[in-house]
Write an enzyme that holds these catalytic residues in place. Structure first.
Site, PDB file in Angstrom:
ATOM      1  N   GLY A 126      -1.446   4.863  -4.553  1.00 15.56           N
ATOM      2  CA  GLY A 126      -1.460   3.273  -5.382  1.00 15.56           C
ATOM      3  C   GLY A 126       0.099   3.188  -6.261  1.00 15.56           C
ATOM      4  N   ALA A 146       0.674  -1.329   0.004  1.00 14.63           N
ATOM      5  CA  ALA A 146      -0.363  -0.010  -0.065  1.00 14.63           C
ATOM      6  C   ALA A 146       0.929   0.950   0.135  1.00 14.63           C
ATOM      7  CB  ALA A 146      -0.797   0.320   0.798  1.00 14.63           C
ATOM      8  N   CYS A 147       0.719   2.232  -0.526  1.00 15.34           N
ATOM      9  CA  CYS A 147       1.588   3.622  -0.782  1.00 15.34           C
ATOM     10  C   CYS A 147      -0.132   4.449  -0.752  1.00 15.34           C
ATOM     11  CB  CYS A 147       2.001   3.892  -1.600  1.00 15.34           C
ATOM     12  SG  CYS A 147       0.868   4.239  -3.388  1.00 15.34           S
ATOM     13  N   GLY A 148      -0.131   6.015  -0.570  1.00 18.37           N
ATOM     14  CA  GLY A 148      -1.076   6.777  -0.432  1.00 18.37           C
ATOM     15  C   GLY A 148      -1.939   6.958  -1.859  1.00 18.37           C
ATOM     16  N   PHE A 166      -4.670   4.242   0.177  1.00 21.58           N
ATOM     17  CA  PHE A 166      -5.082   4.943   1.623  1.00 21.58           C
ATOM     18  C   PHE A 166      -6.075   6.452   0.999  1.00 21.58           C
ATOM     19  CE2 PHE A 166      -1.213   2.161   3.263  1.00 21.58           C
ATOM     20  CZ  PHE A 166      -2.090   1.340   4.089  1.00 21.58           C
TER      21      PHE A 166
END
Length: 232
Positions: A152, A148-150, A177
């Site tokens: 994608g 996951a990251c901010g 996220f």
């Protein structure tokens, strides 16, 4: 160019000397515009083929509740500190550029003017210890990881690196996220909501004003409804 050879007669003068093979040094892989595009294409192919699962934020909790998957958060430290899912692994794919050279300082100044001041994003460089740090936290290549990251995008790059390194049980949070809702993840910790963690700088102050105004409007609406019910 001819290969360098040492005559046997020369070695005879040094009976205790042996020729050691030259170690093969693996070049350090650095992201370039071309390699980033290639990695994104490879990661998209993995997702489209089903080799990597694509999971929306709202479906993550059901996947995590089985206990098989763990989140691998690849956001920078300053984003992860604002909000994170408790129990996640955290290994940043990009880290702050600490170089103080003239060219880097100029880049930082330009970056600050274009996006840094408004969004709070720092000038970053690739974390070249990313895979080594993941291997330390997750030694088993069979561990199921929800990357996951901010937004994608960084997680897509991480997916390609991890899959190439032998991690085969991977899933990707589609949209990151930033597209999560308040109840998508069970145990979020930090000073803000998970979906707002990438926002900083001047934009963060605007966001706080908007949220405050929204809360005030909701309170007034609730007060109006209450008075209307009393009059009835």
């Amino acid at each position: 160019m001819e290969a360098l050879s040492i005559p046997t007669s020369a070695l005879a003068a040094f009976p205790h000397t042996s020729i050691l093979p030259v170690p093969q040094i693996k070049p350090r892989c650095s992201f370039t515009r071309h390699s980033i595009n290639a990695s994104m294409r490879d990661a998209e192919a993995l997702v489209q083929s089903g080799a990597v699962l694509s999971i929306t934020p709202k479906d993550c909790q059901s996947l995590l509740s089985t206990g098989d998957y763990k989140i691998l958060d690849v956001r920078p430290v300053w984003e992860q500190e604002k909000a994170f899912v408790a129990g996640s692994y955290h290994v940043p794919l990009f880290i702050e550029d600490q170089d103080l050279g003239l060219v880097t300082l100029l880049k930082k100044w330009i970056h600050l003017g274009y996006i840094g001041m408004w969004m709070g994003h720092k000038l970053t460089v690739q974390n070249h210890q990313f895979l080594e740090q993941v291997q330390t936290l997750v030694p088993s290549k069979e561990q199921k990881l929800l990357v996951a990251c901010g937004e994608g995008l960084r997680s897509m790059l991480a997916i390609d690196l991890l899959h190439t390194d032998g991690y085969t049980q991977l899933a990707w949070i589609n949209g990151g996220f930033n597209n999560a809702r308040d109840d998508d993840f069970g145990n979020v910790q930090g000073q803000t909501k998970l979906q707002f963690a990438t926002i900083g700088g001047v934009s963060e102050y605007f966001l706080k004003i908007i949220l405050l105004a929204r809360g005030f409007a909701t309170a007034l609406e609730g007060l109006g409804s209450s008075k209307q019910n009393e009059s009835i």
